[in-house]
Design an enzyme around this catalytic site. Structure first.
Site, PDB file in Angstrom:
ATOM      1  N   ARG A 134       0.824  -1.203   0.000  1.00 52.72           N
ATOM      2  CA  ARG A 134       0.000   0.000   0.000  1.00 52.72           C
ATOM      3  C   ARG A 134       0.859   1.254   0.000  1.00 52.72           C
ATOM      4  O   ARG A 134       0.581   2.223  -0.738  1.00 52.72           O
ATOM      5  CB  ARG A 134      -0.924  -0.010   1.219  1.00 52.72           C
ATOM      6  CG  ARG A 134      -1.866   1.180   1.286  1.00 52.72           C
ATOM      7  CD  ARG A 134      -2.830   1.052   2.450  1.00 52.72           C
ATOM      8  NE  ARG A 134      -3.741   2.184   2.507  1.00 52.72           N
ATOM      9  CZ  ARG A 134      -4.693   2.325   3.411  1.00 52.72           C
ATOM     10  NH1 ARG A 134      -4.854   1.379   4.341  1.00 52.72           N
ATOM     11  NH2 ARG A 134      -5.480   3.380   3.403  1.00 52.72           N
ATOM     12  N   ALA A 135       1.915   1.272   0.829  1.00 46.92           N
ATOM     13  CA  ALA A 135       2.808   2.429   0.863  1.00 46.92           C
ATOM     14  C   ALA A 135       3.500   2.614  -0.483  1.00 46.92           C
ATOM     15  O   ALA A 135       3.653   3.739  -0.972  1.00 46.92           O
ATOM     16  CB  ALA A 135       3.849   2.260   1.976  1.00 46.92           C
ATOM     17  N   GLU A 195      19.575 -24.924 -13.383  1.00 52.18           N
ATOM     18  CA  GLU A 195      18.529 -23.927 -13.168  1.00 52.18           C
ATOM     19  C   GLU A 195      17.194 -24.483 -13.666  1.00 52.18           C
ATOM     20  O   GLU A 195      17.172 -25.441 -14.447  1.00 52.18           O
ATOM     21  CB  GLU A 195      18.866 -22.637 -13.919  1.00 52.18           C
ATOM     22  CG  GLU A 195      18.989 -22.832 -15.423  1.00 52.18           C
ATOM     23  CD  GLU A 195      19.647 -21.648 -16.128  1.00 52.18           C
ATOM     24  OE1 GLU A 195      20.347 -20.865 -15.448  1.00 52.18           O
ATOM     25  OE2 GLU A 195      19.470 -21.532 -17.354  1.00 52.18           O
ATOM     26  N   LYS A 234      13.880 -24.928 -15.903  1.00 52.09           N
ATOM     27  CA  LYS A 234      13.501 -24.669 -17.299  1.00 52.09           C
ATOM     28  C   LYS A 234      12.097 -24.058 -17.263  1.00 52.09           C
ATOM     29  O   LYS A 234      11.113 -24.758 -17.102  1.00 52.09           O
ATOM     30  CB  LYS A 234      13.509 -25.957 -18.121  1.00 52.09           C
ATOM     31  CG  LYS A 234      13.187 -25.732 -19.598  1.00 52.09           C
ATOM     32  CD  LYS A 234      13.246 -27.054 -20.374  1.00 52.09           C
ATOM     33  CE  LYS A 234      12.965 -26.820 -21.851  1.00 52.09           C
ATOM     34  NZ  LYS A 234      11.596 -26.311 -22.078  1.00 52.09           N
ATOM     35  N   ASP A 253       8.591 -22.342 -18.222  1.00 47.72           N
ATOM     36  CA  ASP A 253       7.614 -22.488 -19.298  1.00 47.72           C
ATOM     37  C   ASP A 253       6.997 -21.113 -19.548  1.00 47.72           C
ATOM     38  O   ASP A 253       5.854 -20.840 -19.186  1.00 47.72           O
ATOM     39  CB  ASP A 253       6.538 -23.512 -18.914  1.00 47.72           C
ATOM     40  CG  ASP A 253       5.676 -23.897 -20.100  1.00 47.72           C
ATOM     41  OD1 ASP A 253       6.065 -23.587 -21.245  1.00 47.72           O
ATOM     42  OD2 ASP A 253       4.625 -24.515 -19.890  1.00 47.72           O
ATOM     43  N   ARG A 307      12.136 -13.952 -28.836  1.00 45.49           N
ATOM     44  CA  ARG A 307      13.087 -14.865 -29.472  1.00 45.49           C
ATOM     45  C   ARG A 307      12.778 -15.069 -30.949  1.00 45.49           C
ATOM     46  O   ARG A 307      13.662 -15.245 -31.779  1.00 45.49           O
ATOM     47  CB  ARG A 307      13.053 -16.203 -28.742  1.00 45.49           C
ATOM     48  CG  ARG A 307      14.006 -17.220 -29.341  1.00 45.49           C
ATOM     49  CD  ARG A 307      13.951 -18.539 -28.593  1.00 45.49           C
ATOM     50  NE  ARG A 307      14.662 -19.563 -29.333  1.00 45.49           N
ATOM     51  CZ  ARG A 307      14.222 -20.773 -29.554  1.00 45.49           C
ATOM     52  NH1 ARG A 307      13.052 -21.136 -29.094  1.00 45.49           N
ATOM     53  NH2 ARG A 307      14.928 -21.638 -30.241  1.00 45.49           N
ATOM     54  N   GLU A 321      13.172 -14.676 -19.052  1.00 43.82           N
ATOM     55  CA  GLU A 321      11.952 -15.430 -19.356  1.00 43.82           C
ATOM     56  C   GLU A 321      10.762 -14.680 -18.760  1.00 43.82           C
ATOM     57  O   GLU A 321      10.643 -14.522 -17.542  1.00 43.82           O
ATOM     58  CB  GLU A 321      12.030 -16.832 -18.760  1.00 43.82           C
ATOM     59  CG  GLU A 321      10.991 -17.785 -19.289  1.00 43.82           C
ATOM     60  CD  GLU A 321      11.441 -18.511 -20.551  1.00 43.82           C
ATOM     61  OE1 GLU A 321      10.664 -19.317 -21.085  1.00 43.82           O
ATOM     62  OE2 GLU A 321      12.590 -18.285 -21.000  1.00 43.82           O
ATOM     63  N   TYR A 329      18.624 -14.833 -16.644  1.00 46.53           N
ATOM     64  CA  TYR A 329      19.518 -15.954 -16.399  1.00 46.53           C
ATOM     65  C   TYR A 329      20.720 -16.029 -17.339  1.00 46.53           C
ATOM     66  O   TYR A 329      21.509 -16.976 -17.274  1.00 46.53           O
ATOM     67  CB  TYR A 329      18.755 -17.282 -16.477  1.00 46.53           C
ATOM     68  CG  TYR A 329      17.973 -17.488 -17.763  1.00 46.53           C
ATOM     69  CD1 TYR A 329      18.568 -18.009 -18.900  1.00 46.53           C
ATOM     70  CD2 TYR A 329      16.632 -17.157 -17.823  1.00 46.53           C
ATOM     71  CE1 TYR A 329      17.862 -18.201 -20.063  1.00 46.53           C
ATOM     72  CE2 TYR A 329      15.895 -17.343 -18.973  1.00 46.53           C
ATOM     73  CZ  TYR A 329      16.524 -17.871 -20.099  1.00 46.53           C
ATOM     74  OH  TYR A 329      15.799 -18.042 -21.256  1.00 46.53           O
ATOM     75  N   LYS A 333      24.006 -26.329 -17.681  1.00 44.06           N
ATOM     76  CA  LYS A 333      24.888 -25.610 -18.601  1.00 44.06           C
ATOM     77  C   LYS A 333      26.329 -25.793 -18.151  1.00 44.06           C
ATOM     78  O   LYS A 333      26.637 -25.672 -16.955  1.00 44.06           O
ATOM     79  CB  LYS A 333      24.544 -24.121 -18.625  1.00 44.06           C
ATOM     80  CG  LYS A 333      23.114 -23.808 -19.037  1.00 44.06           C
ATOM     81  CD  LYS A 333      22.869 -22.325 -19.213  1.00 44.06           C
ATOM     82  CE  LYS A 333      22.964 -21.550 -17.941  1.00 44.06           C
ATOM     83  NZ  LYS A 333      22.463 -20.156 -18.099  1.00 44.06           N
ATOM     84  N   LYS A 347      13.988 -32.901 -18.843  1.00 43.46           N
ATOM     85  CA  LYS A 347      12.586 -32.548 -18.672  1.00 43.46           C
ATOM     86  C   LYS A 347      11.882 -33.443 -17.652  1.00 43.46           C
ATOM     87  O   LYS A 347      12.262 -34.596 -17.439  1.00 43.46           O
ATOM     88  CB  LYS A 347      11.854 -32.604 -20.016  1.00 43.46           C
ATOM     89  CG  LYS A 347      12.439 -31.651 -21.061  1.00 43.46           C
ATOM     90  CD  LYS A 347      11.501 -31.456 -22.224  1.00 43.46           C
ATOM     91  CE  LYS A 347      10.307 -30.633 -21.825  1.00 43.46           C
ATOM     92  NZ  LYS A 347       9.446 -30.288 -22.977  1.00 43.46           N
ATOM     93  N   CYS A 358     -26.270 -13.024  -9.397  1.00 40.26           N
ATOM     94  CA  CYS A 358     -25.326 -13.025 -10.511  1.00 40.26           C
ATOM     95  C   CYS A 358     -24.007 -12.395 -10.088  1.00 40.26           C
ATOM     96  O   CYS A 358     -24.000 -11.287  -9.536  1.00 40.26           O
ATOM     97  CB  CYS A 358     -25.925 -12.256 -11.689  1.00 40.26           C
ATOM     98  SG  CYS A 358     -24.782 -12.024 -13.067  1.00 40.26           S
ATOM     99  N   CYS A 364     -23.755  -8.834 -12.327  1.00 39.14           N
ATOM    100  CA  CYS A 364     -24.652  -7.694 -12.163  1.00 39.14           C
ATOM    101  C   CYS A 364     -25.425  -7.711 -10.846  1.00 39.14           C
ATOM    102  O   CYS A 364     -26.101  -6.731 -10.513  1.00 39.14           O
ATOM    103  CB  CYS A 364     -25.631  -7.622 -13.329  1.00 39.14           C
ATOM    104  SG  CYS A 364     -26.877  -8.943 -13.340  1.00 39.14           S
ATOM    105  N   CYS A 368     -29.082 -16.055 -14.763  1.00 43.43           N
ATOM    106  CA  CYS A 368     -29.187 -14.685 -14.275  1.00 43.43           C
ATOM    107  C   CYS A 368     -30.468 -14.074 -14.839  1.00 43.43           C
ATOM    108  O   CYS A 368     -30.748 -14.201 -16.040  1.00 43.43           O
ATOM    109  CB  CYS A 368     -27.970 -13.871 -14.729  1.00 43.43           C
ATOM    110  SG  CYS A 368     -28.159 -12.088 -14.544  1.00 43.43           S
ATOM    111  N   CYS A 375     -27.579  -7.070 -17.739  1.00 46.41           N
ATOM    112  CA  CYS A 375     -26.364  -7.693 -17.208  1.00 46.41           C
ATOM    113  C   CYS A 375     -25.242  -7.474 -18.222  1.00 46.41           C
ATOM    114  O   CYS A 375     -25.348  -7.927 -19.365  1.00 46.41           O
ATOM    115  CB  CYS A 375     -26.591  -9.186 -16.987  1.00 46.41           C
ATOM    116  SG  CYS A 375     -25.093 -10.082 -16.474  1.00 46.41           S
TER     117      CYS A 375
END
Length: 719
Positions: A59-60, A138, A140, A142, A161, A197, A249, A337, A361, A452, A455, A468, A474
């Site tokens: 908030r600050a 590290e 991988k 997605d 890329r 990424e 990275y 790596k 993977k 609803c 609305c 609804c 709505c």
């Protein structure tokens, strides 16, 4: 090491956010306060994103940020490089393509441990002489890979890329991401090009999906698609509203001298494809990068490790897989790596991937997952549909993160609620749904609300369904009605998609019904965020061009429950005009082939509804005049044949149906024993194919359909 806070800056610790009105400040005082706020906000960004140790509340922070925006606006202060530039710049007509400074290649990957060991053996063999090889490990991610250029510490350019050599220029969009600093800290090289990424954290993804569903938008399918779509927006202000984040990275290239972007990059192909920054600023290893990037204020992921050998890399992957479900970001494996950058240069690349890195993977998540949230979507007809927001899971080779729960009865039967682990399947290999609760982690089951969520109108039950009662008052129903009217299945109004329809409703340009479309003023439209004179005039022209649809297209656009384009064409052929349909009763509609009691009741109720009749009248007053189906025939070459069409053809199905009807054939909406051919296009419906198999009806694709017509002397496609 945590950097010391800026000295003598009152906005760093326990800041006083009770600011004097900007009108009471002199220009010099405003400039000094703005400089202090920029310095403090950059420090707070560093503590939040890089150190993960904020020193003030959210908030600050927001109060400081808003004050800086107010000062820059009130005193016309130069905001270049300011944190406030994250709010987004002007929209662009299209993303420009740019050459990447350093080619971004892919990484060879496998989920088999034997392949990882084979990679290690090849590395050691090619380096020779019993070389010691250690690896940086590290996650991988997605997400979406990005190249970012900093010149003299200032954010200069960002590009996707793309194809590895050329990417989309997304400079203004990436500028809006809070974890991407506008100015580097410490003592970076004069030019530094980094790779990161872009991703959407899972918690933010679920919350953002909840907000989208509750305002009537479709949720994103998964975090990666959400991030990619957000980054490629033509309007940076839209990107700024999306909760994107970035992990860095890799240092791709660096220079101690400033050079133009076109002259940046290593001198030879080996360096360009492997270690462009080798030797600059002491970056002799990939592990050095993980120490240096945070010093420059660039956020790195805290789950990285330097290991002595391939066994350590395999153990790292196994450990990360064990905590994968506890992470707030999507990963699908780990990357190892070669640490020494000179060794990387010697190993080089193939035409597609680096020879010094490998991705180990994870096995795909399959079928079972946790329900993170359940939200309620309000459809065009007012129907409330509960949607399960899932921790992403692989189902039949597709990653899904949402599934329909259909209705209250199904929820009760399954006993499903937020937090449960469930099994997810795909109906017809397309639509994900929850088939059973595997682990019940909640008491009772989810119940649809009594009002609803969009609305606030009362919700009424119709059997297992909930609706609804707000009607087109709505916003969700009105927005979806407009969106449907403009889709390919309706009047195909280009430029009036989901976001535009929502904006027109939210801004009050459409208040009552789709008929308001024809009263929109181009000048008023051009003043909306994301629009200009050119785009507004183009949409107005599209709306004007929609005034003479075929009767079938018009009926499909109205959104009659249970009536799609094919059945709308059947109605048009049977009744010939809007007036005839307005005068018809349920018994008349049941005379149309393929219209059973349920659909006929929906159609009769739709045209009997006083509000719908008023909307149709307003559309006609606005100049919308549906063209009746052709009553004359071009010949009887196809007399006695009956065709049914399903899926997308190279022409509209309405055009294909009209063609065969003009030459004496019948075109119906459902398969029966009287059907001679089922013509199948792309993404066909399963029901009609199954009916054709049951009834022994020949199934032909579009090419075979064209050959069949040619045999009867009829040309296809229609002119």
């Amino acid at each position: 090491m945590t950097e010391e806070a800026p000295a003598d800056n009152p906005y760093v610790r326990d800041p006083d956010t009770e600011f004097a009105p900007t009108g009471e400040l002199s220009a010099d005082d405003a400039r000094e306060q703005a400089d202090q706020l920029r310095e403090a906000i950059r420090y707070h960004d560093y503590r939040y994103y890089v150190e993960n140790d904020p020193v003030i509340s959210d908030r600050a922070y927001d109060e400081l940020f808003r004050r800086l925006e107010a000062l820059e606006a009130a005193f016309d202060l130069d905001a270049e490089g300011s944190p406030t530039q994250r709010v987004g710049g002007e929209p662009v007509d299209e993303l420009e393509s740019v050459d990447l400074v350093v080619p971004l290649l892919s990484i060879d990957a496998s989920g088999e441990v034997a392949d990882v060991r084979a990679f290690d053996e090849r590395v050691r063999r090619e380096l020779g002489d019993g070389a010691a090889v250690d690896y940086v490990c590290e996650p991988k991610f997605d997400g979406l890979s990005i190249e970012i250029v900093y010149v003299e510490g200032r954010y200069e350019r960002a590009a996707t890329r793309g194809d590895g050599e050329t990417g989309d220029d997304v400079t203004e969009n990436v500028r809006t991401i809070a974890s991407v600093p506008q100015r580097l800290r410490g003592d970076p090289p004069a030019v530094v090009v980094v790779r990161g990424e872009i991703h959407m954290p899972l918690s933010a993804f679920q919350e953002h999906n909840r907000e989208r569903v509750e305002r009537g938008d479709d949720p994103f399918a998964n975090p990666r698609n959400a991030a990619a779509g957000s980054l490629r927006q033509l309007d940076p202000s839209v990107t700024a509203e999306r909760p994107l984040d970035c992990f860095f990275y890799d240092v791709l290239w660096a220079s101690e001298e400033v050079v133009p972007i076109g002259e940046m990059g290593p001198d030879d192909a080996d360096d360009a494809a492997s270690v462009g920054a080798g030797g600059v600023g002491g970056l002799d290893t990939n592990w050095d990068e993980y120490q240096r990037l945070p010093e420059w204020g660039l956020q790195v992921n805290d789950r990285h490790e330097l290991v002595d050998d391939v066994d350590g890399a395999i153990a790292f992957r196994d450990e990360l897989q064990a905590v994968r479900d506890d992470l707030d970001y999507e990963i699908d494996g780990t990357v190892l790596k070669v640490n020494d950058r000179e060794q990387c240069r010697r190993l080089g690349t193939t035409s597609r991937h680096y020879r010094w890195a490998y991705a180990y993977k994870f096995p795909a998540r399959t079928e079972e997952t946790r329900i993170a949230d359940i939200v309620v979507q309000v459809g065009r007809t007012g129907r409330l549909t509960p949607v399960a927001l899932l921790d992403p899971v692989d189902v039949g080779g597709v990653t899904v993160s949402r599934a329909s729960l259909h209705n209250q009865s199904e929820i009760a039967e399954l006993g499903v609620d937020v937090g449960d682990v469930v099994k997810v399947e795909r109906a017809g290999d397309v639509i994900p749904y929850v088939s059973e609760v595997v682990e019940d982690n909640a008491e009772g089951y989810f119940e649809l609300p009594d009002s609803c969520p969009v609305c606030g109108s009362d919700v009424e039950a119709d059997g297992p369904l909930r609706f609804c009662t707000g009607g087109l008052s709505c916003p969700a129903q009105l927005k979806r009605s407009v969106e449907h009217y403009a889709t390919d299945s309706g009047l195909d109004i280009e430029g009036l998609g989901e976001e535009a329809a929502g904006q027109l409703v939210e801004e009050g340009l459409i208040e009552d019904s789709v008929a308001d479309l024809y009263e929109i003023d181009a000048a008023e439209l051009a003043e909306l965020e994301g629009w200009g004179e050119r785009s507004a005039e183009k949409l107005r022209a599209e709306i004007e061009a929609s005034k003479s649809p075929s009767l079938g297209e018009f009926l499909a656009a109205l959104g009659i429950p249970e009536v799609g384009p094919t059945m709308a064409a059947d109605l048009a052929a049977a009744f010939g005009s809007v007036d005839a349909l307005l005068a018809a009763d349920e018994a008349d509609i049941r005379e149309v082939e393929g219209f059973g009691p349920t659909v006929a009741a929906h159609v009769a109720e739709f045209f009997g509804n006083e509000r719908n009749r008023r909307v149709i009248e307003r559309l006609r007053e606005a100049g919308v005049e549906p063209e009746p189906p052709a009553s004359t025939t071009a010949g009887d070459e196809l007399e006695g044949l009956t065709f049914v069409f399903t899926g997308s053809l190279s022409v509209t199905r309405d055009a294909a149906q009209s063609l065969v009807e003009r030459h004496g054939a019948n075109a119906t909406g459902s398969v029966s024993g009287n059907t001679d051919y089922l013509v199948v296009g792309d993404e066909p419906g399963r029901t009609k194919r199954e009916a054709a198999e049951t009834e022994g009806v020949p199934v032909v694709d579009e090419a075979e359909f064209a050959d069949l017509l040619a045999e009867h002397g009829v040309g296809y496609p229609p002119e």
